[in-house]
Design a protein around this motif. Structure first.
Motif, PDB file in Angstrom:
ATOM      1  N   GLY A   1       0.813  -1.205   0.000  1.00  0.00           N
ATOM      2  CA  GLY A   1       0.000   0.000   0.000  1.00  0.00           C
ATOM      3  C   GLY A   1       0.852   1.262   0.000  1.00  0.00           C
ATOM      4  N   CYS A   2       0.196   2.400  -0.220  1.00  0.00           N
ATOM      5  CA  CYS A   2       0.915   3.669  -0.256  1.00  0.00           C
ATOM      6  C   CYS A   2       1.475   4.044   1.105  1.00  0.00           C
ATOM      7  CB  CYS A   2       0.011   4.777  -0.788  1.00  0.00           C
ATOM      8  SG  CYS A   2      -1.308   5.273   0.367  1.00  0.00           S
TER       9      CYS A   2
ATOM     10  N   CYS B   1      -2.703   6.581   3.124  1.00  0.00           N
ATOM     11  CA  CYS B   1      -4.146   6.799   3.021  1.00  0.00           C
ATOM     12  C   CYS B   1      -4.874   6.206   4.230  1.00  0.00           C
ATOM     13  CB  CYS B   1      -4.684   6.186   1.729  1.00  0.00           C
ATOM     14  SG  CYS B   1      -4.637   4.375   1.696  1.00  0.00           S
TER      15      CYS B   1
ATOM     16  N   ARG C   1      -7.095   3.822   4.287  1.00  0.00           N
ATOM     17  CA  ARG C   1      -7.137   2.359   4.257  1.00  0.00           C
ATOM     18  C   ARG C   1      -5.853   1.768   4.831  1.00  0.00           C
ATOM     19  NH1 ARG C   1      -9.555   1.735  -1.918  1.00  0.00           N
ATOM     20  NH2 ARG C   1     -11.517   2.848  -1.522  1.00  0.00           N
ATOM     21  N   CYS C   2      -4.726   2.329   4.433  1.00  0.00           N
ATOM     22  CA  CYS C   2      -3.450   1.838   4.968  1.00  0.00           C
ATOM     23  C   CYS C   2      -3.373   2.057   6.476  1.00  0.00           C
ATOM     24  CB  CYS C   2      -2.288   2.532   4.266  1.00  0.00           C
ATOM     25  SG  CYS C   2      -1.997   1.985   2.562  1.00  0.00           S
TER      26      CYS C   2
ATOM     27  N   HIS D   1      -4.178  -2.114   3.810  1.00  0.00           N
ATOM     28  CA  HIS D   1      -3.297  -1.730   2.700  1.00  0.00           C
ATOM     29  C   HIS D   1      -3.500  -2.613   1.477  1.00  0.00           C
ATOM     30  CE1 HIS D   1      -1.051  -4.866   4.882  1.00  0.00           C
ATOM     31  NE2 HIS D   1      -0.557  -5.186   3.692  1.00  0.00           N
TER      32      HIS D   1
ATOM     33  N   CYS E   1      -5.664  -0.710  -0.759  1.00  0.00           N
ATOM     34  CA  CYS E   1      -5.250   0.676  -1.042  1.00  0.00           C
ATOM     35  C   CYS E   1      -5.416   0.948  -2.541  1.00  0.00           C
ATOM     36  CB  CYS E   1      -3.803   0.870  -0.620  1.00  0.00           C
ATOM     37  SG  CYS E   1      -3.044   2.411  -1.184  1.00  0.00           S
TER      38      CYS E   1
ATOM     39  N   GLU F   1      -3.912   2.965  -4.345  1.00  0.00           N
ATOM     40  CA  GLU F   1      -2.628   3.220  -5.002  1.00  0.00           C
ATOM     41  C   GLU F   1      -1.628   2.097  -4.760  1.00  0.00           C
ATOM     42  OE1 GLU F   1      -2.403   5.779  -6.990  1.00  0.00           O
ATOM     43  OE2 GLU F   1      -4.438   6.383  -6.435  1.00  0.00           O
ATOM     44  N   ARG F   2      -2.114   0.939  -4.370  1.00  0.00           N
ATOM     45  CA  ARG F   2      -1.199  -0.146  -4.013  1.00  0.00           C
ATOM     46  C   ARG F   2      -0.427  -0.668  -5.224  1.00  0.00           C
ATOM     47  NH1 ARG F   2      -6.199  -2.425  -4.546  1.00  0.00           N
ATOM     48  NH2 ARG F   2      -6.354  -4.322  -5.843  1.00  0.00           N
TER      49      ARG F   2
END
Length: 340
Positions: free
Chosen positions: A96-97, A100, A102-103, A108, A111, A113-114
């Protein structure tokens, strides 16, 4: 420039071993000498071009696959505890990023942007002599754990999450649809928790390994007995099976979906509601990795019989084409040793 050998997918049905620049540990990263890598159905779909990420444009060629792995840390980047050097490790597929919501909540693996190691976001996978990975994705392995077990942690984490989502234990009856790697691992983890486990395979030949693992209740669909299934896990890739899982589960029971079909599958949500059934989807083994390591380490789950053969990196493309190595055992999993 130092180079290492790595498997590269260059297009549908095209794979070759290439010399690529050796990874260097950036800040917060480690470099791992890879000892073992499992070939997964996702890797096969990336090779054939059938993987949904390729259709949606999330992933594109060239791809360096491999996300079920074990190895040893040989270099650390700035900010990484040098105590990692020399440690046996495996790692999370989902990166994960780290910033955020979620992370922050421990999600993650979803995520937006994972990166997914060897699958999504261009992160080079483990089918190579060396791998670079953020230290936050590492999971330490006991010194007593061999590479075969280490490379089974990632699929084991997925299976353990299924069993936890099914909430099965002593006195519960769980039905596992599918006798591939994940289905058999789900069965092993569920048995370790005291559940009565039944499996469904496509044909009798698919059930032989399950029975060899001690699962006497292994059936084809045609002879599956009518029982009260407190939980059903769909570990297949057939679009008709999600609906079958809903047909079979007891009212008030739980369905766990981890298999992904190549075509859309549907269920009647009216039946889901009328029968008060809980349905859970599983994406990735992140939250189950430590539990899988612990189960392998204490011997309550032993997945070694699922590994049919281990071949060299030069044999990886042939495995992706669906060819089983000469002398392979009955297990569904093929491992690659990138050092040979």
């Amino acid at each position: 420039m130092t180079v290492v050998q790595a498997l590269v997918l260059t297009g549908p049905g095209q794979a070759e071993v290439r010399a690529v620049p050796a990874p260097v540990a950036a800040d917060g990263e480690v470099v791992i000498d890879v000892h073992r890598v499992g070939v997964c159905g996702t890797d096969v779909e990336l090779f054939t071009g059938d993987m949904s990420y390729l259709q949606s444009g999330i992933t594109s060629y060239p791809i360096r696959p491999g996300h079920e792995w074990a190895g040893e840390v040989t270099a650390v980047g700035l900010g990484v505890d040098p105590a990692w050097l020399g440690r046996k490790v495996t790692g999370d597929t989902m990166i994960g990023c780290g910033h955020c919501e979620r992370c922050a909540l421990g999600r993650h693996h979803v995520c937006a942007e994972r990166h997914e190691l060897g699958i999504r976001g261009g992160m080079a996978g483990a089918l190579a002599e060396r791998l670079a990975l953020p230290v936050r994705a590492l999971h330490a392995l006991p010194d007593t754990m061999d590479a075969t077990l280490g490379a089974m942690v990632e699929p084991g984490g997925n299976a353990l999450r299924c069993v936890e989502a099914a909430r099965t234990g002593p006195g519960d009856r769980i039905l596992v649809l599918g006798t591939g790697t994940i289905g058999l691992l789900v069965a092993l983890f569920a048995r370790a928790r005291g559940a009565e486990v039944h499996l469904v395979g496509r044909q009798n030949n698919d059930l032989e390994l399950a029975r060899a693992l001690g699962f006497a209740n292994a059936w084809t669909r045609e002879v599956l007995p009518a029982r009260a299934w407190h939980a059903v896990v769909d570990a297949t890739n057939a679009p008709t099976m999600p609906a079958l899982a809903l047909d079979l589960v007891e009212p008030g029971g739980r369905i766990v979906y981890i298999g992904l079909a190549g075509a859309p599958s549907t269920i009647d949500t009216r039946e889901l509601a009328f029968r008060d059934v809980t349905a859970v989807g599983i994406l990735g083994g992140s939250a189950g990795l430590d539990g899988a390591i612990a189960a392998y380490a204490d011997g309550s789950v032993d997945p070694r019989q699922l590994v049919a053969a281990t071949v060299a990196l030069t044999g990886a493309a042939d495995v992706l084409r669906g060819n089983r190595p000469p002398g392979a055992g009955p297990g569904p999993k093929i491992h690659i040793d990138p050092r040979t």
